[in-house]
Design a protein around this motif. Structure first.
Motif, short mmCIF file in Angstrom:
data_model
loop_
_atom_site.label_atom_id
_atom_site.label_comp_id
_atom_site.label_asym_id
_atom_site.label_seq_id
_atom_site.Cartn_x
_atom_site.Cartn_y
_atom_site.Cartn_z
N LYS A 392 10.83 5.20 -2.14
CA LYS A 392 10.59 4.17 -3.14
C LYS A 392 9.46 3.24 -2.69
N ALA A 393 9.47 2.89 -1.41
CA ALA A 393 8.41 2.02 -0.88
C ALA A 393 7.05 2.72 -0.89
N MET A 394 7.04 4.02 -0.57
CA MET A 394 5.78 4.78 -0.61
C MET A 394 5.24 4.87 -2.04
N ASN A 395 6.14 5.08 -3.00
CA ASN A 395 5.71 5.14 -4.40
C ASN A 395 5.11 3.81 -4.84
N LEU A 396 5.76 2.71 -4.42
CA LEU A 396 5.27 1.38 -4.81
C LEU A 396 3.93 1.08 -4.13
N ALA A 397 3.79 1.46 -2.85
CA ALA A 397 2.52 1.24 -2.14
C ALA A 397 1.38 1.98 -2.84
N ALA A 398 1.63 3.22 -3.25
CA ALA A 398 0.61 3.99 -3.95
C ALA A 398 0.28 3.37 -5.30
N GLU A 399 1.32 2.86 -5.97
CA GLU A 399 1.14 2.28 -7.30
C GLU A 399 0.24 1.05 -7.27
N ILE A 400 0.41 0.23 -6.23
CA ILE A 400 -0.38 -1.01 -6.17
C ILE A 400 -1.62 -0.86 -5.30
N GLY A 401 -1.84 0.33 -4.73
CA GLY A 401 -3.06 0.58 -3.98
C GLY A 401 -3.06 0.08 -2.56
N GLN A 402 -1.86 -0.13 -1.98
CA GLN A 402 -1.77 -0.58 -0.59
C GLN A 402 -1.94 0.61 0.34
N LEU A 403 -2.79 0.52 1.36
CA LEU A 403 -3.09 1.65 2.22
C LEU A 403 -1.86 2.18 2.95
N LYS A 404 -1.01 1.27 3.42
CA LYS A 404 0.22 1.65 4.11
C LYS A 404 1.40 0.90 3.51
N VAL A 405 2.59 1.42 3.76
CA VAL A 405 3.80 0.70 3.38
C VAL A 405 3.98 -0.48 4.33
N SER A 406 4.11 -1.66 3.77
CA SER A 406 4.28 -2.86 4.57
C SER A 406 5.70 -3.40 4.44
N ALA A 407 6.03 -4.37 5.27
CA ALA A 407 7.34 -5.00 5.18
C ALA A 407 7.53 -5.68 3.83
#
Length: 413
Positions: A392-407
């Motif tokens: 879920k966190a990886m999907n959200l990171a990709a959705e908002i364009g964040q390079l890595k999953v953050s806290a």
């Protein structure tokens, strides 16, 4: 230095806070068995779109509202949705206030809803998602690190606790022990059962596995267990009466034992066994040839099995309960980093390419939850739950364009 605070497409900004501020609305959704998806489908943003699941989670769990849609506009829609679900006006009046006591009481359970053991409401856990194609492209992965992730012994994650359980199972099999393996759904019970089967085969151990195939273990009877033993130990057809089957089993097991074999009966979903069948298990375990026990038993089940094996609540089964050793699968907790590292390493991808260093601590924060009606916190850092949260966190990171999953992203799921 950490990167910029991610901003979601719906307009909310993830805040750097360690203390969640859930709304009373969260309690109502649980009480009326309403999902976040149902709530999201009932809300329309100014843009004309429904809010993303992460946006609904931010509203309910953290009182963070989409910046591009007026809060009052959304509040009216939420209130209308609650009225349609027959929520009382008194409850609706406080639904959008901060919940000053976010523990979920037993009274919040309605109908026949079954709380997730150990008494954690499922709505506190991240909703299950598959890893999106967008996320795979974003992180340059060709497969989901948590799907079909155990294809051989080298893929089984073993920390000190897992190694202990693994060895206890093997010893019960080879030395005719009586053992119950208890773990939360997704804790890795089936994986360890498969590992035991694989180990017996690879080491060519003289252990005959007996595994009843009946799906509904609540309907597993002494007769069905007899049939499974006869069919897995020999090519004979089971006799007709229970008495004849018992004599047949004793003859077959004695002959196999004298040939140097051990035998182990493995029952999964054992929490569904009825008391009558539990009591019969003692009779099977006591089969012997002189001083040599003829068969070990391994029961595998969810935490309900622990209570079924408590003679204070199941006095009728005390004679079997007192002979059964219990081993519990613990959550990952301190082993979380090692578990995640193995999952990404399988795909030839360093974990540091996907997750920032503080993600493991954020997952601990997100998945250590409050027990029903208590201030006590319970860890839900079991493999299946962790897998869902990271996806879920990886999907959200990709959705908002964040390079890595953050806290911050983990806290937003």
């Amino acid at each position: 230095m950490p990167g910029p605070i991610p901003k979601h497409e719906d307009g909310w900004v993830a805040r750097r806070t360690r203390t969640p501020t859930p709304l009373v609305l969260k309690r109502l959704l649980i009480a009326y068995q309403l999902s976040y998806k149902q709530l999201g489908d009932a809300i329309t943003l100014v843009s004309g779109h429904h809010p993303a699941p992460a946006t609904v989670s931010q509203i309910v769990n953290r009182n963070i509202w989409p910046g591009r849609s007026p809060k009052q506009f959304l509040e009216k829609q939420i209130e209308s949705f609650l009225r349609e679900q027959s929520v009382s006006e008194n409850e609706i009046d406080t639904a959008l206030e901060i919940d000053s006591n976010p523990s979920i009481p037993h009274s919040a359970k309605r109908g026949n809803a079954r709380a997730t053991a150990p008494f954690i409401d499922a709505n506190q856990l991240p909703e299950a998602e598959m890893l999106s194609q967008q996320a795979k492209r974003h992180f340059k992965l060709f497969q989901d690190p948590f799907l079909d992730d155990v294809l051989g012994p080298e893929d089984v994650f073993l920390d000190s606790e897992q190694r202990y359980i693994r060895e206890v199972m093997y010893q019960a099999a080879i030395r005719s022990g009586f053992l119950a393996i208890i773990g939360e759904s997704g804790a890795g019970k089936t994986t360890l059962r498969k590992d035991l089967v694989e180990r017996i085969e690879l080491e060519q151990s003289p252990i005959v596995l007996i595994q009843p195939r009946i799906i509904d273990k609540g309907r597993l009877t002494a007769g069905a267990i007899c049939d499974a033993i006869i069919q897995d130990v020999s090519m004979e057809l089971p006799k007709r009466t229970l008495e004849d089957k018992a004599r047949q089993i004793e003859t077959l097991l004695s002959g196999s034992s004298r040939a140097g074999n051990s035998h182990v009966l493995i029952i999964e979903e054992a929490h569904d066994l009825n008391v009558s069948t539990l009591k019969y298990l003692k009779r099977f375990w006591e089969l012997e040839d002189g001083f040599r026990s003829l068969m070990g038993i391994i029961l595998i089940g969810q935490p309900e099995l622990k209570y079924r094996l408590d003679e204070r609540t199941n006095w009728d089964a005390r004679e079997v309960i007192r002979r059964c050793e219990v081993a519990e699968l613990k959550p990952l907790d301190d082993s979380l980093e090692g578990y995640l590292d193995l999952k990404f390493k399988r795909l030839g991808k360093p974990m540091s390419d996907i997750l920032e260093e503080d993600v493991a601590d954020a997952l601990r924060e997100r998945l250590i939850l409050r027990r029903h009606g208590s201030s006590k916190m319970v860890s839900m850092l079991y493999p299946l739950v962790v897998n869902n949260a990271v996806r879920k966190a990886m999907n959200l990171a990709a959705e908002i364009g964040q390079l890595k999953v953050s806290a911050e992203i983990v806290r937003g799921i």
